[in-house]
Design a protein around this motif. Sequence first.
Motif, PDB file in Angstrom:
ATOM      1  N   UNK A 148       0.823  -1.220   0.000  1.00 54.84           N
ATOM      2  CA  UNK A 148       0.000   0.000   0.000  1.00 54.84           C
ATOM      3  C   UNK A 148       0.854   1.267   0.000  1.00 54.84           C
ATOM      4  N   UNK A 149       1.992   1.230   0.691  1.00 51.21           N
ATOM      5  CA  UNK A 149       2.813   2.433   0.850  1.00 51.21           C
ATOM      6  C   UNK A 149       3.422   2.923  -0.463  1.00 51.21           C
ATOM      7  N   UNK A 150       3.434   2.065  -1.498  1.00 59.20           N
ATOM      8  CA  UNK A 150       3.977   2.473  -2.798  1.00 59.20           C
ATOM      9  C   UNK A 150       2.875   2.832  -3.794  1.00 59.20           C
ATOM     10  N   UNK A 151       1.641   2.950  -3.271  1.00 57.27           N
ATOM     11  CA  UNK A 151       0.491   3.272  -4.117  1.00 57.27           C
ATOM     12  C   UNK A 151      -0.235   4.479  -3.530  1.00 57.27           C
ATOM     13  N   UNK A 152      -1.175   5.010  -4.297  1.00 53.87           N
ATOM     14  CA  UNK A 152      -2.046   6.061  -3.787  1.00 53.87           C
ATOM     15  C   UNK A 152      -3.465   5.805  -4.275  1.00 53.87           C
ATOM     16  N   UNK A 153      -4.441   6.061  -3.406  1.00 53.26           N
ATOM     17  CA  UNK A 153      -5.848   5.963  -3.789  1.00 53.26           C
ATOM     18  C   UNK A 153      -6.378   7.363  -4.076  1.00 53.26           C
ATOM     19  N   UNK A 154      -7.252   7.463  -5.078  1.00 52.50           N
ATOM     20  CA  UNK A 154      -7.937   8.725  -5.358  1.00 52.50           C
ATOM     21  C   UNK A 154      -9.424   8.477  -5.142  1.00 52.50           C
ATOM     22  N   UNK A 155     -10.004   9.209  -4.199  1.00 50.55           N
ATOM     23  CA  UNK A 155     -11.382   9.008  -3.753  1.00 50.55           C
ATOM     24  C   UNK A 155     -12.099  10.360  -3.704  1.00 50.55           C
ATOM     25  N   UNK A 156     -13.433  10.289  -3.520  1.00 49.00           N
ATOM     26  CA  UNK A 156     -14.187  11.544  -3.391  1.00 49.00           C
ATOM     27  C   UNK A 156     -15.034  11.583  -2.127  1.00 49.00           C
ATOM     28  N   UNK A 157     -15.127  10.471  -1.381  1.00 49.02           N
ATOM     29  CA  UNK A 157     -16.067  10.418  -0.257  1.00 49.02           C
ATOM     30  C   UNK A 157     -15.393   9.993   1.044  1.00 49.02           C
ATOM     31  N   UNK A 158     -16.083  10.275   2.149  1.00 50.74           N
ATOM     32  CA  UNK A 158     -15.581   9.880   3.464  1.00 50.74           C
ATOM     33  C   UNK A 158     -15.528   8.359   3.592  1.00 50.74           C
ATOM     34  N   UNK A 159     -16.552   7.664   3.083  1.00 48.16           N
ATOM     35  CA  UNK A 159     -16.519   6.198   3.118  1.00 48.16           C
ATOM     36  C   UNK A 159     -15.360   5.644   2.303  1.00 48.16           C
ATOM     37  N   UNK A 160     -15.101   6.258   1.154  1.00 45.57           N
ATOM     38  CA  UNK A 160     -13.977   5.824   0.324  1.00 45.57           C
ATOM     39  C   UNK A 160     -12.655   6.049   1.026  1.00 45.57           C
ATOM     40  N   UNK A 161     -12.522   7.208   1.684  1.00 44.07           N
ATOM     41  CA  UNK A 161     -11.303   7.508   2.437  1.00 44.07           C
ATOM     42  C   UNK A 161     -11.099   6.495   3.561  1.00 44.07           C
ATOM     43  N   UNK A 207     -12.152   3.457   3.724  1.00 42.23           N
ATOM     44  CA  UNK A 207     -11.803   2.178   3.110  1.00 42.23           C
ATOM     45  C   UNK A 207     -10.330   2.135   2.715  1.00 42.23           C
ATOM     46  N   UNK A 208      -9.884   3.168   2.025  1.00 46.32           N
ATOM     47  CA  UNK A 208      -8.490   3.213   1.564  1.00 46.32           C
ATOM     48  C   UNK A 208      -7.510   3.299   2.728  1.00 46.32           C
ATOM     49  N   UNK A 209      -7.836   4.114   3.725  1.00 45.92           N
ATOM     50  CA  UNK A 209      -6.928   4.274   4.862  1.00 45.92           C
ATOM     51  C   UNK A 209      -6.862   3.001   5.713  1.00 45.92           C
ATOM     52  N   UNK A 210      -7.987   2.267   5.788  1.00 51.78           N
ATOM     53  CA  UNK A 210      -7.968   0.998   6.518  1.00 51.78           C
ATOM     54  C   UNK A 210      -7.074  -0.016   5.825  1.00 51.78           C
ATOM     55  N   UNK A 211      -6.854   0.181   4.529  1.00 53.29           N
ATOM     56  CA  UNK A 211      -5.915  -0.665   3.779  1.00 53.29           C
ATOM     57  C   UNK A 211      -4.514  -0.041   3.750  1.00 53.29           C
ATOM     58  N   UNK A 212      -4.334   1.030   4.545  1.00 55.19           N
ATOM     59  CA  UNK A 212      -3.041   1.719   4.712  1.00 55.19           C
ATOM     60  C   UNK A 212      -2.584   2.486   3.479  1.00 55.19           C
ATOM     61  N   UNK A 213      -3.527   2.826   2.602  1.00 53.37           N
ATOM     62  CA  UNK A 213      -3.177   3.565   1.395  1.00 53.37           C
ATOM     63  C   UNK A 213      -3.162   5.075   1.641  1.00 53.37           C
ATOM     64  N   UNK A 214      -2.081   5.765   1.248  1.00 52.10           N
ATOM     65  CA  UNK A 214      -2.158   7.223   1.190  1.00 52.10           C
ATOM     66  C   UNK A 214      -3.313   7.582   0.255  1.00 52.10           C
ATOM     67  N   UNK A 215      -4.098   8.600   0.616  1.00 52.03           N
ATOM     68  CA  UNK A 215      -5.314   8.876  -0.154  1.00 52.03           C
ATOM     69  C   UNK A 215      -5.453  10.352  -0.477  1.00 52.03           C
ATOM     70  N   UNK A 216      -5.694  10.623  -1.768  1.00 52.15           N
ATOM     71  CA  UNK A 216      -5.992  11.968  -2.257  1.00 52.15           C
ATOM     72  C   UNK A 216      -7.496  12.063  -2.478  1.00 52.15           C
ATOM     73  N   UNK A 217      -8.106  13.125  -1.982  1.00 54.56           N
ATOM     74  CA  UNK A 217      -9.545  13.346  -2.158  1.00 54.56           C
ATOM     75  C   UNK A 217      -9.782  14.452  -3.178  1.00 54.56           C
ATOM     76  N   UNK A 218     -10.656  14.163  -4.164  1.00 57.42           N
ATOM     77  CA  UNK A 218     -11.181  15.208  -5.036  1.00 57.42           C
ATOM     78  C   UNK A 218     -12.686  15.254  -4.768  1.00 57.42           C
ATOM     79  N   UNK A 219     -13.140  16.261  -4.056  1.00 54.83           N
ATOM     80  CA  UNK A 219     -14.534  16.289  -3.589  1.00 54.83           C
ATOM     81  C   UNK A 219     -15.501  16.365  -4.771  1.00 54.83           C
ATOM     82  N   UNK A 220     -16.684  15.790  -4.582  1.00 52.45           N
ATOM     83  CA  UNK A 220     -17.731  15.860  -5.605  1.00 52.45           C
ATOM     84  C   UNK A 220     -18.937  16.591  -5.026  1.00 52.45           C
TER      85      UNK A 220
END
Length: 256
Positions: A179-192, A194-207
């Motif tokens: 996970x530490x060598x990847x990044x997730x791109x999400x738009x929601x709190x639930x998505x964040x 989910x990604x953070x529970x998998x230890x992924x750094x996460x970028x949010x683009x709000x919708x």
Amino acid sequence: MKNQKKLQAVLFDVDGTLADTEQDGHRVAFNAAFQQFNLDWNWDIDLYGKLLEITGGKERIRYFMENFVPSELNKNDLTNWIASLHKAKTKYFESLMETGNIPLRPGVARLIQELRQKKIKFAIATTTTMENVTSLLKSTLGEESIDWFDVIGAGDIVPSKKPAPDIYHWVLNQLDLPAQQCIAIEDSENGLKSARAALLPTLITVSGYTHQQRFDEAVAVLSDLGEPSKPLTQIQGVTITQGWVDYEILNNLINH
């Protein structure tokens, strides 16, 4: 100076992240399916915003029934009935996609093409169905675009949907990357979550539906991915030093 990690893969959510599909796509398709099934249900914009707190279309229908029309819960084989209703909804959504009325969000196509050129892996991690993913990609990026993605994790491929981390664990396992060598791109709190529970750094683009949610654990929160001709707006987190997100920016974000 600490060792810099090199970004190996970008994991995209779909609804709200690749395209703002919720209000004018999924919501409209749900209402069309309700009409087909002779139901007097109507999910208006505000109600649908509340229902989006429940991830997964079938789960959303069941939640609505339990909380708004409990008298409907006595149907024979409720689970299969909900699945049939959801299948009808998916067909309506696919038809909406085919009209090309729902474009990708700013910066998405540009970033995907850059990742392709740099031979950086990219994947999809979503709770929406594979049919919905396919319809969106074909209508926006072209027929061949499905094959550009190294992994597509969609729908019921895992038992628990976001905010559970299952879909991200599955995609990371398929990619065979930490996970530490990847990044997730999400738009929601639930998505964040989910990604953070998998230890992924996460970028949010709000919708449209998510801009007032909490994103404390995101590395950055932005209006969108931006374009050189239409710069993004920074909301919180690590400062983006230019008006659009590219590979170098993402690589910088995973090292914060």
